[in-house]
Design an enzyme around this catalytic site. Structure first.
Site, PDB file in Angstrom:
ATOM      1  N   VAL A 189     116.820  55.029  13.191  1.00 39.80           N
ATOM      2  CA  VAL A 189     116.555  56.465  13.337  1.00 39.80           C
ATOM      3  C   VAL A 189     117.430  57.262  12.363  1.00 39.80           C
ATOM      4  O   VAL A 189     116.948  58.179  11.692  1.00 39.80           O
ATOM      5  CB  VAL A 189     116.763  56.932  14.797  1.00 39.80           C
ATOM      6  CG1 VAL A 189     116.668  58.449  14.904  1.00 39.80           C
ATOM      7  CG2 VAL A 189     115.740  56.269  15.716  1.00 39.80           C
ATOM      8  N   HIS A 244     116.070  56.896   8.859  1.00 41.61           N
ATOM      9  CA  HIS A 244     114.817  57.658   8.756  1.00 41.61           C
ATOM     10  C   HIS A 244     115.111  59.136   8.511  1.00 41.61           C
ATOM     11  O   HIS A 244     114.514  59.758   7.623  1.00 41.61           O
ATOM     12  CB  HIS A 244     114.037  57.452  10.067  1.00 41.61           C
ATOM     13  CG  HIS A 244     112.732  58.147  10.159  1.00 41.61           C
ATOM     14  ND1 HIS A 244     111.528  57.482  10.096  1.00 41.61           N
ATOM     15  CD2 HIS A 244     112.412  59.455  10.345  1.00 41.61           C
ATOM     16  CE1 HIS A 244     110.531  58.350  10.233  1.00 41.61           C
ATOM     17  NE2 HIS A 244     111.043  59.557  10.398  1.00 41.61           N
ATOM     18  N   GLU A 245     116.058  59.703   9.277  1.00 39.72           N
ATOM     19  CA  GLU A 245     116.376  61.131   9.136  1.00 39.72           C
ATOM     20  C   GLU A 245     117.140  61.420   7.850  1.00 39.72           C
ATOM     21  O   GLU A 245     116.879  62.429   7.187  1.00 39.72           O
ATOM     22  CB  GLU A 245     117.156  61.645  10.355  1.00 39.72           C
ATOM     23  CG  GLU A 245     116.503  61.417  11.704  1.00 39.72           C
ATOM     24  CD  GLU A 245     115.022  61.771  11.801  1.00 39.72           C
ATOM     25  OE1 GLU A 245     114.540  62.599  11.007  1.00 39.72           O
ATOM     26  OE2 GLU A 245     114.346  61.209  12.672  1.00 39.72           O
ATOM     27  N   VAL A 246     118.080  60.561   7.479  1.00 33.10           N
ATOM     28  CA  VAL A 246     118.838  60.769   6.235  1.00 33.10           C
ATOM     29  C   VAL A 246     117.898  60.670   5.029  1.00 33.10           C
ATOM     30  O   VAL A 246     118.049  61.406   4.057  1.00 33.10           O
ATOM     31  CB  VAL A 246     120.043  59.797   6.141  1.00 33.10           C
ATOM     32  CG1 VAL A 246     120.683  59.857   4.752  1.00 33.10           C
ATOM     33  CG2 VAL A 246     121.081  60.138   7.214  1.00 33.10           C
TER      34      VAL A 246
END
Length: 190
Positions: free
Chosen positions: A142, A145-147
């Site tokens: 997660v 994915h966000e970075v």
């Protein structure tokens, strides 16, 4: 590792940006000062993430080009939010894992993505204090994915061009059949 413990005040909801949109190819700006404006954006991102029942959100996804990501796996229904300002992944394991990933900004589609199983990262917390975090499993996926969003990269970039095109066509069809709900003054569920 420090987890931020605070009472989540229901901040304003930020509307999601949906693909295709150029914002997903832009790098988010590094934040030099963590002030109340930045903390407000982080609070709003948490509100949006919880409203949408997601586990993570990169600022690009709500139209903000600043290096902020929020993550909360909400294991056992317990909210334990991470707020990452200027997150930098400094180490990735050579061992990999596969998770079925999806995104609020790419509704109606998902894909199995292979990523490093463990990471080490540095970031500033809600109060501007430098932190380090080691993560593995779903949390590591997660966070990556966000970075990626903050770096102008999307989860579909890990797939072949043919698979990307197929999924984007499917997403556009999904959006035509399920137009996004825009939250506003007359909305009753946020």
């Amino acid at each position: 590792m420090s987890k931020l413990v605070f009472i989540i005040k229901m901040a304003e909801y930020l509307n999601l940006v949906y693909a295709p949109n150029d914002i997903f190819r832009q790098k988010a700006a590094i934040i030099t000062i963590i002030d109340d404006n930045i903390r407000t954006v982080a609070d709003q991102m948490l509100t949006t993430m919880y409203t949408e029942r997601a586990v993570g959100l990169g600022a690009n996804m709500v139209g903000v080009l600043k290096r902020i990501a929020v993550v909360d796996l909400q294991e056992n229904g317990i909210r334990t939010p991470y707020i990452f300002v200027n997150p930098e992944i400094n180490w990735r394991s050579t061992d990999t894992q596969i998770f079925n990933e999806s995104s609020l900004s790419f509704p109606g589609i998902a894909a199995e993505i292979t990523r490093p199983k463990a990471i080490k990262m540095t970031y500033l917390d809600y109060h501007g204090i430098s932190q380090t975090l080691e993560a593995e499993g779903l949390l590591a996926t997660v966070i990556q994915h966000e970075v990626d969003y903050l770096d102008g990269k999307i989860f579909l970039d890990y797939l072949s061009k043919m698979k990307q095109d197929l999924l984007l066509k499917k997403m556009i069809k999904y959006l035509k059949l399920n137009p996004p709900h825009v939250h506003g003054a007359h909305c009753h569920h946020h």
